[in-house]
Design an enzyme around this catalytic site. Sequence first.
Site, PDB file in Angstrom:
ATOM      1  N   SER A   1      10.373   7.583 -11.263  1.00  0.00           N
ATOM      2  CA  SER A   1      10.346   7.002  -9.914  1.00  0.00           C
ATOM      3  C   SER A   1      11.687   6.335  -9.607  1.00  0.00           C
ATOM      4  CB  SER A   1       9.204   5.993  -9.785  1.00  0.00           C
ATOM      5  OG  SER A   1       9.415   4.944 -10.689  1.00  0.00           O
TER       6      SER A   1
ATOM      7  N   ASN B   1      13.298   5.461 -17.758  1.00  0.00           N
ATOM      8  CA  ASN B   1      13.673   5.560 -16.333  1.00  0.00           C
ATOM      9  C   ASN B   1      15.185   5.612 -16.114  1.00  0.00           C
ATOM     10  OD1 ASN B   1      10.935   5.378 -16.056  1.00  0.00           O
ATOM     11  ND2 ASN B   1      10.942   3.680 -14.606  1.00  0.00           N
TER      12      ASN B   1
ATOM     13  N   ASN C   1       4.672  -2.749 -12.460  1.00  0.00           N
ATOM     14  CA  ASN C   1       5.502  -2.580 -13.653  1.00  0.00           C
ATOM     15  C   ASN C   1       6.594  -3.644 -13.683  1.00  0.00           C
ATOM     16  OD1 ASN C   1       4.184  -0.357 -14.710  1.00  0.00           O
ATOM     17  ND2 ASN C   1       5.465   1.117 -13.620  1.00  0.00           N
TER      18      ASN C   1
ATOM     19  N   ALA D   1       0.840  -1.213   0.000  1.00  0.00           N
ATOM     20  CA  ALA D   1       0.000   0.000   0.000  1.00  0.00           C
ATOM     21  C   ALA D   1       0.867   1.251   0.000  1.00  0.00           C
ATOM     22  CB  ALA D   1      -0.941  -0.029   1.207  1.00  0.00           C
TER      23      ALA D   1
ATOM     24  N   MET E   1       0.726   3.707  -5.182  1.00  0.00           N
ATOM     25  CA  MET E   1      -0.365   3.165  -6.013  1.00  0.00           C
ATOM     26  C   MET E   1      -1.357   2.338  -5.208  1.00  0.00           C
ATOM     27  SD  MET E   1      -0.151   4.258  -9.053  1.00  0.00           S
ATOM     28  CE  MET E   1      -0.970   3.143 -10.180  1.00  0.00           C
ATOM     29  N   GLY E   2      -0.847   1.518  -4.289  1.00  0.00           N
ATOM     30  CA  GLY E   2      -1.748   0.693  -3.478  1.00  0.00           C
ATOM     31  C   GLY E   2      -2.682   1.561  -2.656  1.00  0.00           C
TER      32      GLY E   2
ATOM     33  N   LYS F   1       4.935  -1.539 -21.674  1.00  0.00           N
ATOM     34  CA  LYS F   1       5.192  -0.635 -20.542  1.00  0.00           C
ATOM     35  C   LYS F   1       6.611  -0.853 -20.008  1.00  0.00           C
ATOM     36  CE  LYS F   1       2.776   1.747 -16.982  1.00  0.00           C
ATOM     37  NZ  LYS F   1       2.339   1.609 -15.623  1.00  0.00           N
TER      38      LYS F   1
ATOM     39  N   ASN G   1       9.524   1.959 -19.818  1.00  0.00           N
ATOM     40  CA  ASN G   1      10.225   2.255 -18.565  1.00  0.00           C
ATOM     41  C   ASN G   1      11.715   1.924 -18.655  1.00  0.00           C
ATOM     42  OD1 ASN G   1       8.025   3.245 -17.098  1.00  0.00           O
ATOM     43  ND2 ASN G   1       7.339   1.204 -16.548  1.00  0.00           N
TER      44      ASN G   1
HETATM   45  P1  NAD Z   1       5.961   2.625  -3.628  1.00  0.00           P
HETATM   46  O1  NAD Z   1       7.440   2.677  -3.548  1.00  0.00           O
HETATM   47  O2  NAD Z   1       5.207   3.863  -3.304  1.00  0.00           O
HETATM   48  O3  NAD Z   1       5.432   1.477  -2.663  1.00  0.00           O
HETATM   49  C1  NAD Z   1       5.890   0.158  -2.825  1.00  0.00           C
HETATM   50  C2  NAD Z   1       6.169  -0.450  -1.442  1.00  0.00           C
HETATM   51  O4  NAD Z   1       7.293   0.204  -0.846  1.00  0.00           O
HETATM   52  C3  NAD Z   1       5.020  -0.284  -0.458  1.00  0.00           C
HETATM   53  O5  NAD Z   1       4.901  -1.484   0.274  1.00  0.00           O
HETATM   54  C4  NAD Z   1       5.458   0.880   0.387  1.00  0.00           C
HETATM   55  O6  NAD Z   1       4.891   0.892   1.649  1.00  0.00           O
HETATM   56  C5  NAD Z   1       6.943   0.679   0.449  1.00  0.00           C
HETATM   57  N1  NAD Z   1       7.617   1.955   0.706  1.00  0.00           N
HETATM   58  C6  NAD Z   1       7.475   3.093  -0.005  1.00  0.00           C
HETATM   59  N2  NAD Z   1       8.236   4.080   0.529  1.00  0.00           N
HETATM   60  C7  NAD Z   1       8.862   3.526   1.602  1.00  0.00           C
HETATM   61  C8  NAD Z   1       9.778   4.025   2.570  1.00  0.00           C
HETATM   62  N3  NAD Z   1      10.205   5.294   2.538  1.00  0.00           N
HETATM   63  N4  NAD Z   1      10.224   3.171   3.528  1.00  0.00           N
HETATM   64  C9  NAD Z   1       9.804   1.889   3.568  1.00  0.00           C
HETATM   65  N5  NAD Z   1       8.928   1.353   2.681  1.00  0.00           N
HETATM   66  C10 NAD Z   1       8.472   2.159   1.715  1.00  0.00           C
HETATM   67  O7  NAD Z   1       5.604   2.044  -5.063  1.00  0.00           O
HETATM   68  P2  NAD Z   1       4.479   2.521  -6.091  1.00  0.00           P
HETATM   69  O8  NAD Z   1       4.933   3.761  -6.753  1.00  0.00           O
HETATM   70  O9  NAD Z   1       3.163   2.472  -5.446  1.00  0.00           O
HETATM   71  O10 NAD Z   1       4.591   1.371  -7.192  1.00  0.00           O
HETATM   72  C11 NAD Z   1       4.050   0.062  -6.995  1.00  0.00           C
HETATM   73  C12 NAD Z   1       4.083  -0.669  -8.333  1.00  0.00           C
HETATM   74  O11 NAD Z   1       3.236   0.017  -9.267  1.00  0.00           O
HETATM   75  C13 NAD Z   1       5.462  -0.687  -8.988  1.00  0.00           C
HETATM   76  O12 NAD Z   1       5.627  -1.853  -9.749  1.00  0.00           O
HETATM   77  C14 NAD Z   1       5.436   0.528  -9.914  1.00  0.00           C
HETATM   78  O13 NAD Z   1       6.361   0.453 -10.970  1.00  0.00           O
HETATM   79  C15 NAD Z   1       3.992   0.441 -10.394  1.00  0.00           C
HETATM   80  N6  NAD Z   1       3.414   1.707 -10.862  1.00  0.00           N
HETATM   81  C16 NAD Z   1       3.648   2.863 -10.188  1.00  0.00           C
HETATM   82  C17 NAD Z   1       3.036   4.040 -10.638  1.00  0.00           C
HETATM   83  C18 NAD Z   1       3.188   5.331  -9.877  1.00  0.00           C
HETATM   84  O14 NAD Z   1       2.720   6.376 -10.374  1.00  0.00           O
HETATM   85  N7  NAD Z   1       3.752   5.367  -8.679  1.00  0.00           N
HETATM   86  C19 NAD Z   1       2.230   4.015 -11.778  1.00  0.00           C
HETATM   87  C20 NAD Z   1       2.001   2.786 -12.430  1.00  0.00           C
HETATM   88  C21 NAD Z   1       2.604   1.635 -11.961  1.00  0.00           C
END
Ligand code: NAD
Length: 309
Positions: free
Chosen positions: A258, A193, A103, A8, A11-12, A185, A189
């Site tokens: 990202s 990226n 992704n 979560a 994106m979650g 995709k 990326n």
């Molecule tokens: P995210 O890094 O925000 O979260 C992923 C996980 O990392 C989560 O469990 C989160 O709690 C943890 N996390 C995040 N920051 C943290 C920190 N500072 N310390 C400890 N844990 C931490 O990832 P996301 O951007 O939500 O991406 C999830 C998936 O969706 C990836 O495969 C990404 O490529 C894909 N995606 C992302 C986006 C976007 O806009 N962010 C868009 C489309 C697809």
Amino acid sequence: MKIAIAGAGAMGSRFGFMLHSAGNDVVLLDMWQEHVRAIQNKGLEVVHDSGQETITIEASHPRDYYGKPDVFILFTKAMQTEDMLCKCQHLLGADVKVLTLQNGLGNIDVIEQRMPKENIFAGVTTFAAKLLKPGQVEALGSGDTEIMQIYGNDTEALLHLIDTFNHANIHAALSQDVMKSIWQKAAFNSVLNPLCTLMQNTVAAIGGYSRIDQLIEPLVEEIITVAKAEEVILEKENMLRMIRGVFDPSMSGHHMSSMYHDVKNGRKTEVDFLNGAIVEKAQRYHIDVPYNHMLYHLISMLEETAPSY
Ligand code: NAD
């Protein structure tokens, strides 16, 4: 529908917010304790186009959760998928569906190790989000989502999920060829990226380089060759059009990738599942991919030496 968001982060949390707001029973599962505690204590704060909202939503470390969701939506970063599934093992009953909208290449292979293949749905989404701080997420614009079942033919469950998404404004549709969309995709990326991360600059700035085609064309050609060996047909002109399309500053061109933010924050990137996966598959088929090989190692090197970034 009872939905568990496994991972979560940005994106979650965004998808969890949208599905919860549409009346679904949603739980956010995450290993990041500070984030989980913030949501438990103060609710999930969501900044979006029309302001800011705070919702009360269930959040838990997967180890401490014992509910029975119908669907798990995996939204960890690709390199966290295995660990998350391992921590959710006690929740993954025989009827549970898992949807990955992550992704990168290889997420499905990891899920297949722990789930019956016919329970796996996969897709791609153009929605975007940003984590601002523990318990707070920014929803960036709108998007579209496509989903397909990889094996089997459980049309009813799939259409029910698509319907649930559409009620939550997630704009979902049945994919005609989800592997092609996942590869497209990943190719996009894998090109943008690493270049943004290495140059520490925006997509628009990268696109402003006068000879950018001399760099992106061979990268795309290598990926197309590897995809073809995996029986996925990507069209070069289409791929190049997609990539050049975001060089326009009005098409997210001013965003940093990202991957850049991950390196800057000392976190691992998804490069193993982008250029790294291309290199690994290319070796299997005896295909030379020198451009992707170089980008893979440069980003891996940055990950290891992040303090000097
Ligand atoms: P995210 O890094 O925000 O979260 C992923 C996980 O990392 C989560 O469990 C989160 O709690 C943890 N996390 C995040 N920051 C943290 C920190 N500072 N310390 C400890 N844990 C931490 O990832 P996301 O951007 O939500 O991406 C999830 C998936 O969706 C990836 O495969 C990404 O490529 C894909 N995606 C992302 C986006 C976007 O806009 N962010 C868009 C489309 C697809």
